[in-house]
Write a protein that holds these residues in place. Structure first.
Motif, PDB file in Angstrom:
ATOM      1  N   ASN A   1      -8.473  44.188 154.670  1.00 48.11           N
ATOM      2  CA  ASN A   1      -9.505  45.216 154.798  1.00 48.11           C
ATOM      3  C   ASN A   1     -10.607  44.857 155.790  1.00 48.11           C
ATOM      4  OD1 ASN A   1      -8.350  46.973 152.891  1.00 48.11           O
ATOM      5  ND2 ASN A   1      -9.189  45.741 151.231  1.00 48.11           N
ATOM      6  N   ALA A   2     -10.373  43.892 156.664  1.00 47.57           N
ATOM      7  CA  ALA A   2     -11.380  43.494 157.641  1.00 47.57           C
ATOM      8  C   ALA A   2     -11.710  44.677 158.557  1.00 47.57           C
ATOM      9  CB  ALA A   2     -10.881  42.311 158.467  1.00 47.57           C
ATOM     10  N   GLU A   3     -12.931  44.715 159.019  1.00 53.02           N
ATOM     11  CA  GLU A   3     -13.371  45.816 159.874  1.00 53.02           C
ATOM     12  C   GLU A   3     -12.633  45.821 161.208  1.00 53.02           C
ATOM     13  OE1 GLU A   3     -17.542  46.451 160.453  1.00 53.02           O
ATOM     14  OE2 GLU A   3     -17.975  45.720 158.438  1.00 53.02           O
ATOM     15  N   GLY A   4     -12.463  47.029 161.748  1.00 48.46           N
ATOM     16  CA  GLY A   4     -11.960  47.151 163.105  1.00 48.46           C
ATOM     17  C   GLY A   4     -10.682  47.941 163.289  1.00 48.46           C
TER      18      GLY A   4
ATOM     19  N   TYR B   1      -5.598  51.334 157.344  1.00 48.97           N
ATOM     20  CA  TYR B   1      -5.436  50.195 156.439  1.00 48.97           C
ATOM     21  C   TYR B   1      -4.392  50.564 155.398  1.00 48.97           C
ATOM     22  CZ  TYR B   1      -9.866  48.733 158.444  1.00 48.97           C
ATOM     23  OH  TYR B   1     -10.854  48.360 159.315  1.00 48.97           O
TER      24      TYR B   1
ATOM     25  N   VAL C   1      -6.956  40.323 161.921  1.00 45.23           N
ATOM     26  CA  VAL C   1      -7.758  40.910 162.989  1.00 45.23           C
ATOM     27  C   VAL C   1      -7.231  40.434 164.341  1.00 45.23           C
ATOM     28  CG1 VAL C   1     -10.076  40.999 164.004  1.00 45.23           C
ATOM     29  CG2 VAL C   1      -9.789  41.218 161.529  1.00 45.23           C
TER      30      VAL C   1
END
Length: 190
Positions: free
Chosen positions: A167-170, A174, A148
């Motif tokens: 797969n972290a949000e933002g 992906y 991130v």
């Protein structure tokens, strides 16, 4: 496509080597997968979690420098994207000399138009100064990173973002491998 790349864990599979080196410096009961998890947040974060002294951090850097570039290979499928992209630039916290040594070892230096390295004087990510500099100079479209921390500055300056093996949000995209990214960026007709 004009792409800004992170180096460690994005272009080159350096984390297994980092993990092995750090394992030698932390308490023996700490597992490699736990070290990797913290390194994937950031090197500084891992040094704080494992309470490494400044001397241990310096030892880590020396030991990492001694690791052969052969043990830090490029990810499979990467060269295909580098060849298709109009421009490739790197922004990394790694010292310039190390980056160039690895690129030269794998005969990949010719794929990159520009490089901002850790010893070039820019603030560390997530500060966007280095991204802003590279974007102004090369009119970039996309930033690719494995953390991130790599996409936050890109978001700040309006670039599309891609997280690699995370797969972290933002992120806008992906991918877990570069074949899939190549298909996303340059779809082939079936």
């Amino acid at each position: 496509m004009r792409i800004l790349w992170d180096f460690d864990g994005t272009l080159f599979d350096t984390y297994p080597a980092f993990t092995r080196v750090m394992k030698e410096l932390v308490h023996s009961e700490i597992k490699e997968e736990d070290i990797l998890k913290e390194l994937k947040v950031s090197f500084r974060h891992a040094t704080e979690v494992f309470d490494l002294s400044e001397a241990q951090v310096e030892t880590f850097r020396e030991m990492d420098n001694a690791v052969s570039p052969e043990d830090k290979p490029p990810f499979r499928g990467l060269k295909d994207i580098l060849e298709k992209a109009e421009v490739n630039v790197i922004m990394t916290h790694k010292p310039r000399e190390e980056v160039i040594a690895i690129l030269n070892h794998f005969e990949m230096d010719h794929y990159f138009t520009d490089l901002v390295a850790g010893d070039d004087g820019y603030p560390r990510k997530p500060d966007a100064s280095s991204y802003r500099y590279l974007h102004k100079k090369h009119n970039l479209d996309l930033a690719i990173g494995d953390r991130v921390l790599d996409i936050l500055p890109a978001k700040e300056i309006g670039l599309k973002t891609c997280l690699f093996q995370n797969n972290a949000e933002g992120a806008d995209m992906y991918v877990t491998n570069y074949h899939d990214l190549s298909e996303m960026l340059w779809p082939t007709s079936k």
